[in-house]
Design a protein around this motif. Structure first.
Motif, mmCIF file in Angstrom:
data_model
loop_
_atom_site.group_PDB
_atom_site.id
_atom_site.type_symbol
_atom_site.label_atom_id
_atom_site.label_comp_id
_atom_site.label_asym_id
_atom_site.label_seq_id
_atom_site.Cartn_x
_atom_site.Cartn_y
_atom_site.Cartn_z
ATOM 1 N N GLU A 237 -0.204 12.827 1.686
ATOM 2 C CA GLU A 237 -0.514 11.498 1.195
ATOM 3 C C GLU A 237 -0.277 10.431 2.253
ATOM 4 O OE1 GLU A 237 1.908 11.153 -2.245
ATOM 5 O OE2 GLU A 237 0.573 12.373 -3.511
ATOM 6 N N LEU B 199 2.425 1.759 -3.459
ATOM 7 C CA LEU B 199 1.477 2.269 -4.450
ATOM 8 C C LEU B 199 1.243 3.768 -4.265
ATOM 9 C CD1 LEU B 199 -1.172 -0.615 -4.549
ATOM 10 C CD2 LEU B 199 0.516 -0.034 -6.300
ATOM 11 N N VAL B 200 1.092 4.214 -3.027
ATOM 12 C CA VAL B 200 0.910 5.646 -2.768
ATOM 13 C C VAL B 200 2.163 6.414 -3.154
ATOM 14 C CG1 VAL B 200 0.490 7.375 -0.982
ATOM 15 C CG2 VAL B 200 -0.788 5.222 -0.954
ATOM 16 N N GLN C 164 0.832 -1.212 0.000
ATOM 17 C CA GLN C 164 0.000 0.000 0.000
ATOM 18 C C GLN C 164 0.863 1.258 0.000
ATOM 19 O OE1 GLN C 164 -3.214 -0.822 -0.447
ATOM 20 N NE2 GLN C 164 -2.416 -2.904 -0.214
ATOM 21 N N LYS D 148 -7.142 -4.132 -7.776
ATOM 22 C CA LYS D 148 -6.303 -4.024 -6.588
ATOM 23 C C LYS D 148 -6.426 -5.269 -5.715
ATOM 24 C CE LYS D 148 -5.485 -0.901 -2.667
ATOM 25 N NZ LYS D 148 -5.966 -1.781 -1.585
ATOM 26 N N TYR E 193 -3.690 6.361 -6.357
ATOM 27 C CA TYR E 193 -4.016 5.195 -5.525
ATOM 28 C C TYR E 193 -5.526 5.033 -5.400
ATOM 29 C CZ TYR E 193 -4.287 2.264 -1.329
ATOM 30 O OH TYR E 193 -4.586 1.274 -0.425
ATOM 31 N N ILE F 145 -7.368 3.420 -8.530
ATOM 32 C CA ILE F 145 -7.175 2.012 -8.894
ATOM 33 C C ILE F 145 -8.502 1.268 -8.723
ATOM 34 C CG2 ILE F 145 -5.929 -0.113 -8.368
ATOM 35 C CD1 ILE F 145 -3.675 1.543 -7.263
#
Length: 266
Positions: free
Chosen positions: A166, A93-94, A90, A110, A102, A105
């Motif tokens: 983020e 991906l961020v 996770q 995912k 993100y 998706i």
């Protein structure tokens, strides 16, 4: 006749009592504090309840299987680094896509990617390290602990590099959540977990022999290495599916298995 004259065994009565208590808890969960449209309330709470049941079954069964295969009642599959790998994924991906990327998706893609990645990593570890001796199992556990530490270290590094705004997205993915479950993903997860439960039930007599230890299992004619790999494969699918569905649920299975051993002593 003697069985019926004496009544059901103690473990059966305890399970019946637990079933009644669970039913009352479900009824209270679905009705207490409900205000407004019952159609919306029952759908919303019903989805959350189904998710709780599916994840509870997966986590509890995977822990019980893992403890049976390792002959150790204080271990859980999380020791293999499943949760750490999920959080690293996770965070990665961020870090690569940003918060908006993100969120964009597709949930189905995912979910499938997470299940395949977690299951594949587990099977790769099991297949490469499991030999014919008991020491290989201990080596596998040790390597799993080392990989878990590595994944957590890499996650901490990426979390220090990403934008602070983020980081909130990463925090939301670090903990299990039962409020954002997709019904289609829940259906797929239920099928996968139910299949694993049925396979484990068919293997229950083999697992009884596996619980005696490697030497006793081999002396009774069991292919210990094959059954060990098959059992660990079931564990990996159960953990990967539940983790991809709601997030990491650490040590919940350890609590359930400990209570089970106390309540059902057979």
């Amino acid at each position: 006749c003697g069985f019926f004259s004496q009544g059901p065994p103690m473990s059966a009565r305890r399970l019946l009592l637990l079933g009644v208590l669970a039913s009352l808890a479900i009824l209270a969960f679905m009705t207490l504090g409900a205000r407004g449209n019952w159609g919306f309330i029952l759908t919303f709470r019903g989805t959350k309840l189904a998710t709780l049941i599916v994840v509870a079954a997966a986590v509890a069964l995977s822990t019980l299987l893992f403890q049976t295969l390792t002959s150790n009642r204080i271990l859980t599959p999380s020791i293999m680094g499943f949760d750490a790998l999920y959080v690293l994924l996770q965070t990665g991906l961020v870090f690569l896509l940003g918060g908006f990327g993100y969120a964009a998706i597709p949930p189905e893609a995912k979910f499938a990617f997470e299940v395949v990645l977690l299951t594949g990593a587990a099977l790769l570890l099991f297949g490469s390290l499991l030999g014919s001796g008991l020491n290989d199992l201990f080596r596998m556990l040790l390597v799993g602990v080392i990989f878990g530490v590595l994944f957590r270290s890499l996650t901490a590094l990426l979390q220090r590099l990403i934008d602070p705004n983020e980081f909130a997205v990463v925090q939301g993915a670090m903990f299990a959540s039962f409020n954002r479950t997709d019904t289609e993903l829940l259906l797929v997860s239920s099928i996968l977990i139910l299949t694993c439960c049925l396979l484990a039930w068919r293997k229950r007599h083999v697992l009884d022999v596996m619980a005696l230890g490697r030497d006793h299992a081999i002396s009774l004619g069991l292919n210990h290495r094959r059954e060990l790999f098959a059992g660990l494969a079931l564990v990996s699918v159960l953990v990967a599916t539940s983790t991809a569905l709601v997030g990491p649920v650490a040590f919940f299975g350890l609590l359930v298995s400990a209570l089970t051993y106390e309540i059902v002593r057979s």
